[in-house]
Scaffold this motif. Structure first.
Motif, mmCIF file in Angstrom:
data_model
loop_
_atom_site.group_PDB
_atom_site.id
_atom_site.type_symbol
_atom_site.label_atom_id
_atom_site.label_comp_id
_atom_site.label_asym_id
_atom_site.label_seq_id
_atom_site.Cartn_x
_atom_site.Cartn_y
_atom_site.Cartn_z
ATOM 1 N N GLU A 138 0.879 -1.587 -0.092
ATOM 2 C CA GLU A 138 0.139 0.024 0.100
ATOM 3 C C GLU A 138 0.758 1.187 -0.222
ATOM 4 N N LEU A 139 1.913 1.228 0.937
ATOM 5 C CA LEU A 139 2.635 2.444 0.871
ATOM 6 C C LEU A 139 3.582 2.767 -0.271
ATOM 7 N N LEU A 140 3.970 1.730 -1.266
ATOM 8 C CA LEU A 140 4.539 1.894 -2.339
ATOM 9 C C LEU A 140 3.770 2.227 -3.584
ATOM 10 N N MET A 141 2.455 1.720 -3.291
ATOM 11 C CA MET A 141 1.348 2.142 -4.505
ATOM 12 C C MET A 141 1.016 3.578 -4.214
ATOM 13 N N ASP A 142 1.264 4.018 -2.944
ATOM 14 C CA ASP A 142 0.821 5.381 -2.865
ATOM 15 C C ASP A 142 1.987 6.395 -3.229
ATOM 16 N N GLY A 143 3.221 5.894 -3.844
ATOM 17 C CA GLY A 143 4.312 6.592 -4.313
ATOM 18 C C GLY A 143 5.299 6.598 -3.470
ATOM 19 N N LEU A 144 5.386 6.066 -2.221
ATOM 20 C CA LEU A 144 6.585 5.961 -1.426
ATOM 21 C C LEU A 144 7.678 5.172 -2.061
ATOM 22 N N GLU A 145 9.049 5.698 -1.936
ATOM 23 C CA GLU A 145 10.147 5.046 -2.517
ATOM 24 C C GLU A 145 10.795 3.956 -1.541
ATOM 25 N N PRO A 146 11.029 2.669 -1.937
ATOM 26 C CA PRO A 146 11.640 1.727 -0.954
ATOM 27 C C PRO A 146 12.887 2.309 -0.156
ATOM 28 N N GLU A 147 13.591 2.958 -0.831
ATOM 29 C CA GLU A 147 14.838 3.565 0.022
ATOM 30 C C GLU A 147 14.353 4.502 1.049
ATOM 31 N N ARG A 148 13.096 5.083 0.818
ATOM 32 C CA ARG A 148 12.851 6.027 1.882
ATOM 33 C C ARG A 148 12.217 5.254 3.102
ATOM 34 N N LEU A 149 11.432 4.080 2.676
ATOM 35 C CA LEU A 149 10.980 3.174 3.697
ATOM 36 C C LEU A 149 12.004 2.492 4.581
ATOM 37 N N VAL A 150 12.721 2.074 3.850
ATOM 38 C CA VAL A 150 13.872 1.494 4.779
ATOM 39 C C VAL A 150 14.586 2.372 5.909
ATOM 40 N N HIS A 151 14.874 3.471 5.348
ATOM 41 C CA HIS A 151 15.457 4.673 5.968
ATOM 42 C C HIS A 151 14.715 4.851 7.357
ATOM 43 N N ASP A 152 13.489 5.061 6.945
ATOM 44 C CA ASP A 152 12.585 5.268 8.228
ATOM 45 C C ASP A 152 12.554 3.910 9.159
ATOM 46 N N LEU A 153 12.460 2.931 8.721
ATOM 47 C CA LEU A 153 12.582 1.619 9.141
ATOM 48 C C LEU A 153 13.949 1.635 10.401
ATOM 49 N N ILE A 154 14.911 1.926 9.600
ATOM 50 C CA ILE A 154 16.149 1.996 10.428
ATOM 51 C C ILE A 154 16.196 2.993 11.546
ATOM 52 N N GLN A 155 15.595 4.146 11.431
ATOM 53 C CA GLN A 155 15.437 5.291 12.419
ATOM 54 C C GLN A 155 14.619 4.530 13.419
ATOM 55 N N SER A 156 13.432 4.022 13.187
ATOM 56 C CA SER A 156 12.481 3.343 13.974
ATOM 57 C C SER A 156 13.249 2.161 14.947
ATOM 58 N N SER A 157 13.890 1.503 14.410
ATOM 59 C CA SER A 157 14.612 0.308 15.027
ATOM 60 C C SER A 157 15.526 0.961 16.017
ATOM 61 N N ARG A 158 16.065 1.966 15.517
ATOM 62 C CA ARG A 158 17.201 2.582 16.455
ATOM 63 C C ARG A 158 16.703 3.241 17.532
ATOM 64 N N ASP A 159 15.298 3.814 17.448
ATOM 65 C CA ASP A 159 14.801 4.579 18.481
ATOM 66 C C ASP A 159 14.391 3.259 19.679
ATOM 67 N N LEU A 160 13.885 2.112 19.056
ATOM 68 C CA LEU A 160 13.507 1.040 19.812
ATOM 69 C C LEU A 160 14.643 0.383 20.484
ATOM 70 N N LEU A 161 15.934 0.391 19.863
ATOM 71 C CA LEU A 161 17.067 -0.081 20.510
ATOM 72 C C LEU A 161 17.384 0.913 21.762
ATOM 73 N N LEU A 162 17.464 2.098 21.405
ATOM 74 C CA LEU A 162 17.903 3.095 22.526
ATOM 75 C C LEU A 162 16.954 3.040 23.666
#
Length: 573
Positions: free
Chosen positions: A270-294
């Motif tokens: 759904e996110l990709l069909m809305d025009g989101l770039e896969p690179e941006r999604l991976v970047h946001d997932l990295i930020q979220s994982s980093r927040d959870l880790l901290l």
């Protein structure tokens, strides 16, 4: 054009307005107050941190009619002309478009003329690292000893590109990247003064995307206001920045932690069909994982409290996982981010990454796997102990006091030892020789090069020691390797090395064999002493009622063939 961008409207006009750079503003204000300011300054730091703004404030402070003062009044004619850019004695040069030696020579020629309206002629050179080497050389002497009425302020985002000769002629100030807290507070102040309704989560997202640059944050806020008709919410920020909302990221992280691959793939689709770039999604997932880790590793960290303030769902999500699991997720996401730079189909890389994330085992499963591995290891150790007990049970009580390798060592180390001790080691080797299977030994000899090769692949130092030995006897449970050099043998006998060799032998042959070592001289002596005479064999054969094929022959070659097999005997002239 009546409308002005927010970053221009809210450009700092005094040192007090320059937020987040107290180490710079305090030094400059003290120097201006005492009249000890320098003839050349170098402002360096990331974009959007206030370098050019500080340079213009400095130009106003030194030329203010009430100054030079620690703060410009912003009301006198000189201050107002500097603010609207109409003062001829304050020259702002873009070094990216005026980077040649001719432009610098023209500047050098005009420096000698006195200012026409104010006390000091101020040259603000922005992006000074773009100047050519020839231009820097032309500026050197003027920058070192300019006329007393001239002040140089150089600004750059890449100070490492400046020649050391330029840097040494300036007072350098390093501007710091803005913190998320400072940026969020400034954005809230702007929204309140403009009468803009803004969610704190949306403003925090803008501050995160701006990555420490205040100008970038104000530009994004300006763009969101144009998109959402003077309201700032999380969905509008996500649409403008091309990022994923915090709620969607939280759901996607929950699917990955719950190993719900179907829902994770549907959400990403759904996110990709809305025009989101896969690179941006991976970047946001990295930020979220980093927040959870901290959040798990350092829950008292101030940055974590600010980023996840008021979002209890993230805390509950962190309780479902562990630090080890999040570290593994981060490694997987970072590898995917690197692969996407060169992948022709980044969406495929994104989906493969989701599969890996959802297939990663939960902490409970990880602990069960550790318990299972421990059980297997203990079972292997128990099996080895049973084999050792069985081996010792076949040895006479007088021979159980020392293992075979130690007894052989004693015959080598102690030349003056008693004949009984030497005889014990010889008899033990003789017993090994009697139990030896020629077929098993031939199988091991054929596979020995492969064993050496696999040992070399796993640990080349062990191979260097093992290559000195050769298999000389083998039973159904053990293999005897004879060494010429005692150092090689002793090193091979180390527990870690011996375990590695036994594992490789089991991989190559398909069944386990215990490694036993002996010196080659002891082996040869034992083999010679263990050969029975022909008459003794004849008596034994008659007593057992079995025919003796070697009783009627006295040829030693035939005897050797009969004892060891024709494959083990080599006849030379």
């Amino acid at each position: 054009m009546s409308y002005r961008a927010l970053y221009r409207v809210w450009r700092p006009q005094t040192f007090e307005d320059l937020i987040g750079q107290d180490h710079v503003t305090t030094t400059l204000k003290n120097a201006l107050r005492e009249g000890h300011f320098s003839h050349a300054y170098l402002f360096s730091g990331p974009r959007g941190t206030g370098k050019t703004s500080a340079a213009k404030i400095m130009a106003k402070a030194v030329n203010c009619l009430d100054g030079p003062a620690a703060e410009p009044c912003n009301h006198c004619e000189a201050c107002r002309k500097v603010m609207d850019g109409s003062l001829m004695d304050v020259v702002e040069i873009d070094a990216a478009s005026n980077r040649g030696v001719d432009e610098i020579r023209d500047l050098r020629d005009k420096v000698k003329y006195a200012p026409s309206e104010v006390r000091y002629k101020v040259y603000i050179v922005d992006e000074v690292h773009m100047l050519t080497a020839e231009a820097f050389n032309a500026l050197l002497k003027t920058l070192e000893e300019p006329p007393e009425h001239v002040l140089f302020i150089l600004a750059t985002t890449e100070p490492h590109k400046l020649p050391s000769t330029i840097i040494s002629r300036c007072q350098r100030f390093s501007f710091r990247r803005h913190t998320a807290r400072n940026m969020l507070h400034h954005l809230q102040t702007i929204c309140q003064s403009q009468g803009i309704e803004a969610d704190e989560v949306a403003l925090a997202t803008i501050a995160q995307v701006a990555d420490g640059g205040m100008r970038d944050a104000l530009s994004l806020l300006d763009q969101v206001l144009a998109f959402s008709d003077q309201t700032v919410d999380e969905s509008s920020v996500a649409a403008v920045t091309g990022s994923v909302s915090r709620s969607t990221l939280r759901e996607l992280m929950g699917f990955c932690l719950d190993q719900n691959l179907t829902m994770a793939l549907e959400t990403v689709n759904e996110l990709l069909m809305d025009g989101l770039e896969p690179e941006r999604l991976v970047h946001d997932l990295i930020q979220s994982s980093r927040d959870l880790l901290l959040l798990l590793a350092a829950p008292e960290l101030q940055e974590v409290k600010e980023r996840l303030a008021g979002e209890s769902q993230w805390s509950s999500l962190a309780e479902q996982t562990s630090v080890e699991r999040l570290e593994t997720m981060l490694d997987t996401l970072i590898q995917a981010q690197q692969q996407m730079k060169w992948a022709a189909l980044p969406r495929v890389v994104m989906e493969m990454t989701l599969v890996r994330l959802c297939q990663q085992e939960s902490p409970k499963t990880d602990r069960s796997n550790e318990d299972q591995a421990t059980t297997i290891r203990l079972q292997q150790q128990l099996k080895k102990l049973e084999q050792k007990v069985e081996e010792l049970s076949r040895v006479r009580p007088s021979e159980r006091s020392k293992p075979l390798s130690d007894q052989s060592d004693e015959t080598i180390k102690s030349p003056g030892s008693s004949n009984n001790q030497k005889l014990a080691g010889t008899e033990r080797l003789g017993a090994f020789l009697q139990e030896s299977s020629p077929e098993r030994l031939q199988q091991l000899i054929r596979s020995w090069p492969e064993v050496l090769a696999k040992v070399k692949e796993q640990k080349i130092t062990v191979h260097a020691w093992l290559i000195d030995g050769e298999p000389v006897a083998a039973t159904d449970e053990r293999v005897l390797v004879a060494f010429k050099n005692k150092i090689h043998r002793d090193t091979t006998e180390k527990k870690t090395h011996k375990t590695l060799i036994e594992q490789v032998i089991q991989e190559v042959l398909g069944f386990p064999l215990q490694l036993t070592t002996v010196m080659k001289a002891d082996w040869e002596q034992s083999r010679r002493s263990s050969k029975p005479s022909v008459s003794e064999e004849a008596v034994n054969d008659r007593g057992s009622g079995q025919p003796n094929t070697s009783a009627g022959t006295s040829d030693p070659v035939d005897c050797a063939v009969e004892w060891f097999g024709k494959d083990m005997v080599e006849i030379t002239d």
